[in-house]
Design an enzyme around this catalytic site. Structure first.
Site, mmCIF file in Angstrom:
data_model
loop_
_atom_site.group_PDB
_atom_site.id
_atom_site.type_symbol
_atom_site.label_atom_id
_atom_site.label_comp_id
_atom_site.label_asym_id
_atom_site.label_seq_id
_atom_site.Cartn_x
_atom_site.Cartn_y
_atom_site.Cartn_z
ATOM 1 N N TYR A 62 3.918 -5.125 9.643
ATOM 2 C CA TYR A 62 3.664 -3.675 9.547
ATOM 3 C C TYR A 62 4.701 -2.918 10.380
ATOM 4 O O TYR A 62 5.225 -1.888 9.957
ATOM 5 C CB TYR A 62 2.263 -3.302 10.053
ATOM 6 C CG TYR A 62 1.099 -3.707 9.160
ATOM 7 C CD1 TYR A 62 1.203 -4.754 8.256
ATOM 8 C CD2 TYR A 62 -0.119 -3.058 9.228
ATOM 9 C CE1 TYR A 62 0.132 -5.143 7.461
ATOM 10 C CE2 TYR A 62 -1.204 -3.422 8.426
ATOM 11 C CZ TYR A 62 -1.063 -4.481 7.560
ATOM 12 O OH TYR A 62 -2.131 -4.864 6.776
ATOM 13 N N HIS A 91 0.851 -1.207 0.000
ATOM 14 C CA HIS A 91 0.000 0.000 0.000
ATOM 15 C C HIS A 91 0.880 1.247 0.000
ATOM 16 O O HIS A 91 0.647 2.198 0.759
ATOM 17 C CB HIS A 91 -0.971 -0.013 1.184
ATOM 18 C CG HIS A 91 -2.028 -1.081 1.061
ATOM 19 N ND1 HIS A 91 -3.318 -0.817 0.668
ATOM 20 C CD2 HIS A 91 -1.972 -2.425 1.247
ATOM 21 C CE1 HIS A 91 -4.011 -1.946 0.644
ATOM 22 N NE2 HIS A 91 -3.210 -2.938 0.984
HETATM 23 C C1 HEM Z 1 -0.325 -11.736 5.913
HETATM 24 C C2 HEM Z 1 -1.111 -10.814 5.377
HETATM 25 C C3 HEM Z 1 -0.679 -9.378 5.176
HETATM 26 C C4 HEM Z 1 0.580 -8.832 5.066
HETATM 27 C C5 HEM Z 1 1.926 -9.546 5.146
HETATM 28 C C6 HEM Z 1 0.420 -7.400 4.878
HETATM 29 C C7 HEM Z 1 1.460 -6.494 4.762
HETATM 30 C C8 HEM Z 1 1.338 -5.109 4.787
HETATM 31 C C9 HEM Z 1 2.420 -4.148 4.944
HETATM 32 C C10 HEM Z 1 3.894 -4.501 5.055
HETATM 33 C C11 HEM Z 1 1.894 -2.903 4.961
HETATM 34 C C12 HEM Z 1 2.635 -1.575 5.145
HETATM 35 C C13 HEM Z 1 2.641 -1.223 6.642
HETATM 36 C C14 HEM Z 1 3.366 0.067 6.978
HETATM 37 O O1 HEM Z 1 4.475 0.320 6.491
HETATM 38 O O2 HEM Z 1 2.819 0.845 7.803
HETATM 39 C C15 HEM Z 1 0.465 -3.064 4.782
HETATM 40 C C16 HEM Z 1 -0.424 -2.037 4.707
HETATM 41 C C17 HEM Z 1 -1.770 -2.211 4.586
HETATM 42 N N1 HEM Z 1 -2.483 -3.393 4.654
HETATM 43 FE FE1 HEM Z 1 -1.726 -5.227 4.785
HETATM 44 N N2 HEM Z 1 -0.922 -7.091 4.867
HETATM 45 C C18 HEM Z 1 -1.631 -8.283 5.050
HETATM 46 C C19 HEM Z 1 -3.001 -8.426 5.130
HETATM 47 C C20 HEM Z 1 -3.899 -7.400 5.048
HETATM 48 C C21 HEM Z 1 -5.328 -7.514 5.216
HETATM 49 C C22 HEM Z 1 -6.083 -8.821 5.583
HETATM 50 C C23 HEM Z 1 -5.846 -6.265 5.054
HETATM 51 C C24 HEM Z 1 -7.272 -5.777 5.146
HETATM 52 C C25 HEM Z 1 -8.306 -6.476 5.465
HETATM 53 C C26 HEM Z 1 -4.746 -5.350 4.787
HETATM 54 C C27 HEM Z 1 -4.862 -3.995 4.561
HETATM 55 C C28 HEM Z 1 -3.815 -3.101 4.508
HETATM 56 C C29 HEM Z 1 -3.988 -1.670 4.321
HETATM 57 C C30 HEM Z 1 -5.288 -0.909 4.111
HETATM 58 C C31 HEM Z 1 -2.702 -1.115 4.378
HETATM 59 C C32 HEM Z 1 -2.320 0.361 4.224
HETATM 60 C C33 HEM Z 1 -2.327 1.014 5.583
HETATM 61 C C34 HEM Z 1 -1.767 2.413 5.480
HETATM 62 O O3 HEM Z 1 -2.308 3.226 4.689
HETATM 63 O O4 HEM Z 1 -0.804 2.673 6.192
HETATM 64 N N3 HEM Z 1 -3.581 -6.068 4.808
HETATM 65 N N4 HEM Z 1 0.141 -4.419 4.685
#
Ligand code: HEM
Length: 351
Positions: free
Chosen positions: A327, A58
């Site tokens: 995260y 993202h």
């Molecule tokens: C094992 C599963 C997942 C992994 C490894 C993953 C990994 C990540 C990572 C690395 C980030 C960036 C975090 C940061 O730097 O602050 C991120 C952001 C995000 N993830 Fe995931 N994610 C997973 C599952 C999900 C799920 C299930 C959802 C929603 C139902 C989701 C929604 C989001 C959203 C909306 C962001 C952006 C948040 C922002 O704007 O800072 N992710 N994810």
């Protein structure tokens, strides 16, 4: 060396060695097959390239500020402060899935909505939701495996059908989830998208009674279907439309809490709950300001889904712990790196 000092020296060496083993264990060096935050970081970099200062996933986004008006209906389910009647300040971020901070907007790219609810007196609640009806992967391992399996083959620049087929044969629940995702129409923009928690959580009320829930943000802005592929491939057209609609009037979503019945899965985000489950409208989110990643405090926030107030507890869904640690690792990395300008600049957000 005297006997006492030899023993002391040996004890220090033993402690240093033990600490080194612990570090090696935490990094996953002692268990090559183990899925660690470090391996997730490496895989994100492998598939999306290195983009210092940006989120590993993202990476492209636009931040916002506004408020949440609780109507008090959620208080019967959870004792969290935000469900008491009244207004709570929020900041957050809209985003597109994927690790490329300058990717062109496309209607079918996963859309994210992350929110931090900040009650003046009470604990913060952070949640990161997406616009899909279910999550395509049940476990962290499936998420990790798909990053390579579904990515374009570096040799051809195209998806590799054999690898994709092998992935779905190994993870049939992902094939089912994808069918459901593809059967649902995508809306024209961020402003008329619904966003879903997908992972289940446990609500605990003031009497200590518990309920298994998932939550969604349902837009007040009316649904319009996504149009044909946008002609200018390299634009921020989804973000530009979002900025324009906030300029016209504040945008609103209802926070809908869906309550599980016994037998509904609470540890598998690939499976939807039946559509007749009871829903409680807990209040309205209003967004009246948008701001570039370059200047907003939301850039330096990680929307870790386990930042929960008293009254909301995690489920046993294995995605939740993995999300939390990855995260935080992504956050620690990007906070130590030089920041490049975001695709949606402060001037764009002012338009
Ligand atoms: C094992 C599963 C997942 C992994 C490894 C993953 C990994 C990540 C990572 C690395 C980030 C960036 C975090 C940061 O730097 O602050 C991120 C952001 C995000 N993830 Fe995931 N994610 C997973 C599952 C999900 C799920 C299930 C959802 C929603 C139902 C989701 C929604 C989001 C959203 C909306 C962001 C952006 C948040 C922002 O704007 O800072 N992710 N994810």
């Amino acid at each position: 060396m005297r006997k006492g000092s030899i023993a002391g020296f040996a004890a220090v060496v033993a402690i240093v060695a033990a600490v080194a083993v612990l570090f090696a264990y935490a990094a996953g060096w002692l268990s090559p097959g183990k899925l660690t935050p470090g391996r997730f970081v490496d895989r994100f970099k492998q598939v999306s390239g290195r983009h210092p200062g940006f989120r590993l996933n993202h990476a492209k986004g636009l931040c916002f500020a506004g408020w949440f008006d609780s109507d008090g209906q959620g208080a019967a389910l959870s004792r969290a402060t935000i469900f008491q009647p009244g207004r709570v300040r929020v900041i957050g971020r809209f985003s597109l899935g994927g690790g490329m901070p300058y990717q062109a907007d496309k209607a079918n790219t996963v859309r994210g909505l992350a929110i931090s609810f900040m009650p003046a007196h009470g604990e913060e609640w952070r949640t990161a939701m997406i616009n899909l009806p279910v999550f395509p992967f049940a476990t962290p391992q499936a998420f990790y495996d798909q990053m390579l399996a579904l990515a374009p083959d570096p040799a051809t620049g195209k998806p590799n059908p054999a690898r994709i087929q092998a992935f779905f044969a190994k993870y049939p629940e992902s094939a089912n989830a994808l069918k459901l995702i593809q059967s649902q129409p995508v809306s024209s923009g961020f402003e008329n998208s619904a966003f879903n928690s997908l992972d289940a959580f446990r609500f605990i009320n003031a009497n200590g009674e518990t309920a298994w829930v998932r939550w969604s943000m349902l837009p007040v802005q009316p649904f319009a279907p996504a149009g044909p592929a946008h002609p200018q491939a390299d634009t921020n057209y989804l973000f530009d439309a979002l900025i324009a609609s906030v300029r016209e009037h504040p945008l609103q979503w209802h926070l809908l809490i869906t309550i599980a019945q016994p037998g509904d899965p609470t540890d598998d985000a690939t499976i939807p709950w039946p559509s007749d489950r009871k829903q409680v409208d807990a209040g309205t989110l209003t967004i009246n300001q948008v701001e570039s990643d370059d200047t907003s405090p939301a850039r330096d926030t990680t929307f870790d889904p386990l930042v929960l107030p008293d009254g909301i507890a995690p489920s046993a869904d294995p995605l939740l712990n993995a999300r939390s640690v990855v995260y935080v690792r992504s956050f620690t990395l990007r906070e130590g790196e030089h920041k490049s300008p975001a695709a949606v600049s402060p001037a764009d957000a002012e338009k």
